[in-house]
Design a protein around this motif. Sequence first.
Motif, mmCIF file in Angstrom:
data_model
loop_
_atom_site.group_PDB
_atom_site.id
_atom_site.type_symbol
_atom_site.label_atom_id
_atom_site.label_comp_id
_atom_site.label_asym_id
_atom_site.label_seq_id
_atom_site.Cartn_x
_atom_site.Cartn_y
_atom_site.Cartn_z
ATOM 1 N N ASP A 1 -47.160 -54.540 -26.019
ATOM 2 C CA ASP A 1 -46.105 -54.618 -27.033
ATOM 3 C C ASP A 1 -45.116 -55.731 -26.706
ATOM 4 O O ASP A 1 -44.715 -56.496 -27.581
ATOM 5 C CB ASP A 1 -45.359 -53.280 -27.159
ATOM 6 C CG ASP A 1 -46.223 -52.191 -27.784
ATOM 7 O OD1 ASP A 1 -47.216 -52.527 -28.466
ATOM 8 O OD2 ASP A 1 -45.912 -51.005 -27.581
ATOM 9 N N GLU A 2 -44.721 -55.818 -25.431
ATOM 10 C CA GLU A 2 -43.792 -56.878 -25.022
ATOM 11 C C GLU A 2 -44.436 -58.252 -25.194
ATOM 12 O O GLU A 2 -43.808 -59.188 -25.692
ATOM 13 C CB GLU A 2 -43.343 -56.677 -23.574
ATOM 14 C CG GLU A 2 -42.332 -57.727 -23.136
ATOM 15 C CD GLU A 2 -41.900 -57.599 -21.685
ATOM 16 O OE1 GLU A 2 -40.831 -58.140 -21.366
ATOM 17 O OE2 GLU A 2 -42.620 -56.977 -20.871
ATOM 18 N N ALA A 3 -45.708 -58.380 -24.779
ATOM 19 C CA ALA A 3 -46.391 -59.676 -24.865
ATOM 20 C C ALA A 3 -46.560 -60.118 -26.319
ATOM 21 O O ALA A 3 -46.304 -61.279 -26.655
ATOM 22 C CB ALA A 3 -47.741 -59.600 -24.159
ATOM 23 N N VAL A 4 -46.953 -59.196 -27.189
ATOM 24 C CA VAL A 4 -47.109 -59.519 -28.610
ATOM 25 C C VAL A 4 -45.746 -59.860 -29.222
ATOM 26 O O VAL A 4 -45.622 -60.787 -30.024
ATOM 27 C CB VAL A 4 -47.786 -58.353 -29.375
ATOM 28 C CG1 VAL A 4 -47.719 -58.564 -30.875
ATOM 29 C CG2 VAL A 4 -49.234 -58.211 -28.921
ATOM 30 N N GLY A 5 -44.718 -59.141 -28.795
ATOM 31 C CA GLY A 5 -43.380 -59.373 -29.340
ATOM 32 C C GLY A 5 -42.782 -60.721 -28.960
ATOM 33 O O GLY A 5 -41.970 -61.281 -29.701
ATOM 34 N N ILE B 1 -42.211 -66.077 -30.368
ATOM 35 C CA ILE B 1 -40.854 -66.553 -30.048
ATOM 36 C C ILE B 1 -40.926 -67.662 -28.997
ATOM 37 O O ILE B 1 -40.291 -68.711 -29.129
ATOM 38 C CB ILE B 1 -39.983 -65.379 -29.543
ATOM 39 C CG1 ILE B 1 -39.741 -64.377 -30.683
ATOM 40 C CG2 ILE B 1 -38.655 -65.882 -28.963
ATOM 41 C CD1 ILE B 1 -39.184 -63.043 -30.234
ATOM 42 N N LEU B 2 -41.727 -67.430 -27.945
ATOM 43 C CA LEU B 2 -41.880 -68.443 -26.896
ATOM 44 C C LEU B 2 -42.538 -69.707 -27.440
ATOM 45 O O LEU B 2 -42.081 -70.824 -27.177
ATOM 46 C CB LEU B 2 -42.706 -67.876 -25.732
ATOM 47 C CG LEU B 2 -41.999 -66.855 -24.853
ATOM 48 C CD1 LEU B 2 -43.007 -66.118 -23.986
ATOM 49 C CD2 LEU B 2 -40.921 -67.515 -24.006
ATOM 50 N N TYR B 3 -43.594 -69.528 -28.231
ATOM 51 C CA TYR B 3 -44.310 -70.690 -28.764
ATOM 52 C C TYR B 3 -43.397 -71.507 -29.676
ATOM 53 O O TYR B 3 -43.337 -72.731 -29.581
ATOM 54 C CB TYR B 3 -45.574 -70.254 -29.515
ATOM 55 C CG TYR B 3 -46.384 -71.416 -30.004
ATOM 56 C CD1 TYR B 3 -47.152 -72.184 -29.120
ATOM 57 C CD2 TYR B 3 -46.379 -71.778 -31.343
ATOM 58 C CE1 TYR B 3 -47.885 -73.277 -29.574
ATOM 59 C CE2 TYR B 3 -47.119 -72.863 -31.795
ATOM 60 C CZ TYR B 3 -47.861 -73.600 -30.912
ATOM 61 O OH TYR B 3 -48.596 -74.681 -31.345
ATOM 62 N N ASP B 4 -42.664 -70.834 -30.554
ATOM 63 C CA ASP B 4 -41.754 -71.536 -31.462
ATOM 64 C C ASP B 4 -40.687 -72.301 -30.671
ATOM 65 O O ASP B 4 -40.328 -73.420 -31.021
ATOM 66 C CB ASP B 4 -41.077 -70.544 -32.417
ATOM 67 C CG ASP B 4 -42.048 -69.978 -33.453
ATOM 68 O OD1 ASP B 4 -43.163 -70.535 -33.608
ATOM 69 O OD2 ASP B 4 -41.694 -68.981 -34.102
ATOM 70 N N GLY B 5 -40.184 -71.683 -29.584
ATOM 71 C CA GLY B 5 -39.197 -72.355 -28.749
ATOM 72 C C GLY B 5 -39.767 -73.595 -28.090
ATOM 73 O O GLY B 5 -39.104 -74.640 -28.012
ATOM 74 N N PHE B 6 -41.007 -73.510 -27.623
ATOM 75 C CA PHE B 6 -41.662 -74.668 -27.004
ATOM 76 C C PHE B 6 -41.851 -75.780 -28.021
ATOM 77 O O PHE B 6 -41.578 -76.956 -27.731
ATOM 78 C CB PHE B 6 -43.026 -74.254 -26.423
ATOM 79 C CG PHE B 6 -43.840 -75.426 -25.964
ATOM 80 C CD1 PHE B 6 -43.561 -76.058 -24.768
ATOM 81 C CD2 PHE B 6 -44.885 -75.901 -26.742
ATOM 82 C CE1 PHE B 6 -44.302 -77.156 -24.359
ATOM 83 C CE2 PHE B 6 -45.633 -76.997 -26.334
ATOM 84 C CZ PHE B 6 -45.338 -77.623 -25.134
#
Length: 107
Positions: free
Chosen positions: A91-95, A99-104
Amino acid sequence: RGLMVHTDNDYLGRIAQYCRDELNIEHNLEINVALTCLKEDGALGWCYDLHDNEIDIELDKWQDEKSMGITLCHEMVHAKQFAMGLKPNEDEAVGLEQILYDGFIKL
């Protein structure tokens, strides 16, 4: 500060280092990212906590670049969980993956 991310793919190396910083993953942890065929496993990626201070991430090489980036972000969340001594939490990884990819991508 030496970021110990090992991969033959510069794009994936930059994503892994971005995620490491964003997730505050210990910098003495070695992270190995490899491209492989995971079609038989039915998975896009795996994260293994095999050794002391070392985590191996495998990504399915048949994904497109965006999918591979998102999958790596997902697996980096698992790397953080392993580094903290926690069990993998999907759940944490999917969540956090998007967000991480968009930030990168915004860098």
